[in-house]
Design a protein around this motif. Structure first.
Motif, PDB file in Angstrom:
ATOM      1  N   CYS A  29      -2.348  -0.681 -12.279  1.00 49.80           N
ATOM      2  CA  CYS A  29      -2.660  -0.695 -10.844  1.00 49.80           C
ATOM      3  C   CYS A  29      -3.740  -1.732 -10.593  1.00 49.80           C
TER       4      CYS A  29
ATOM      5  N   GLY B 199      -5.860  -2.708  -7.324  1.00 51.39           N
ATOM      6  CA  GLY B 199      -6.168  -2.374  -5.943  1.00 51.39           C
ATOM      7  C   GLY B 199      -6.960  -1.088  -5.887  1.00 51.39           C
ATOM      8  N   GLU B 200      -7.364  -0.693  -4.703  1.00 48.48           N
ATOM      9  CA  GLU B 200      -8.169   0.510  -4.518  1.00 48.48           C
ATOM     10  C   GLU B 200      -7.328   1.767  -4.703  1.00 48.48           C
TER      11      GLU B 200
ATOM     12  N   GLY C  97      -9.825  -2.220  -9.850  1.00 45.18           N
ATOM     13  CA  GLY C  97     -10.090  -1.957  -8.444  1.00 45.18           C
ATOM     14  C   GLY C  97     -10.988  -0.751  -8.304  1.00 45.18           C
TER      15      GLY C  97
ATOM     16  N   LYS D  52      -3.319  -0.841  -2.354  1.00 41.80           N
ATOM     17  CA  LYS D  52      -4.130   0.374  -2.245  1.00 41.80           C
ATOM     18  C   LYS D  52      -3.226   1.605  -2.327  1.00 41.80           C
TER      19      LYS D  52
ATOM     20  N   ASN E  27       0.828  -1.207   0.000  1.00 39.93           N
ATOM     21  CA  ASN E  27       0.000   0.000   0.000  1.00 39.93           C
ATOM     22  C   ASN E  27       0.860   1.254   0.000  1.00 39.93           C
TER      23      ASN E  27
ATOM     24  N   GLU F   3      -7.600   5.986  -3.935  1.00 45.78           N
ATOM     25  CA  GLU F   3      -8.358   7.032  -3.259  1.00 45.78           C
ATOM     26  C   GLU F   3      -7.562   8.324  -3.342  1.00 45.78           C
TER      27      GLU F   3
ATOM     28  N   ARG G 169      -3.458   5.774  -1.593  1.00 44.04           N
ATOM     29  CA  ARG G 169      -4.172   6.943  -1.083  1.00 44.04           C
ATOM     30  C   ARG G 169      -3.241   8.133  -1.232  1.00 44.04           C
TER      31      ARG G 169
END
Length: 128
Positions: free
Chosen positions: A78, A80-81, A97, A66, A48, A83, A68
């Motif tokens: 990518c 994954g999440e 994701g 992820k 992450n 944000e 962020r």
């Protein structure tokens, strides 16, 4: 880096004074990354990423985890999440994701598989 988006209507924060961390092509990192400067990835990261600046996944960059950040720009792959206040998925890139953003930009011939959810602009990203 300029202060204006492509349409010159939206003013963006200037992070040029924050510095830059680069993960070069041929490098692989397994683990989480937390930083306060811009991050450019041309290598492979499995883990992450949390940043209060701009995270760019270059054309040879791969992230499995992820992300962020204030802004995320994807030219590579990518999984994954994601944000961020602003997420840009550029031509010939791939994102698999869910995305939470206040502004999502998909360029022609980009690939996105997942859900997009609206985020409040300029929410502070807590560094953990």
């Amino acid at each position: 880096m300029g202060l204006f988006s492509r349409n010159n209507k939206d003013i963006e924060a200037d992070f040029s004074a924050k510095g830059m961390t680069a993960i070069s092509k041929g490098s692989a990192i397994v683990g989480d990354i937390t930083n306060e400067c811009n991050l450019h990835i041309d290598g492979i990261i499995t883990g992450n990423i949390i940043s209060n600046a701009i995270v760019t996944v270059g054309t040879s960059g791969r992230v499995n985890g992820k992300i962020r950040a204030y802004k995320i720009i994807v030219s590579g792959i990518c999984k994954g999440e994601l944000e961020a206040d602003i997420v840009e998925i550029l031509t010939n890139s791939k994102v698999v994701g869910d995305i939470t953003s206040s502004k999502l930009i998909l360029e022609r011939d980009s690939y996105f598989e997942g859900r997009n959810q609206k985020k409040q602009l300029n929410e502070y990203i807590e560094m953990k």
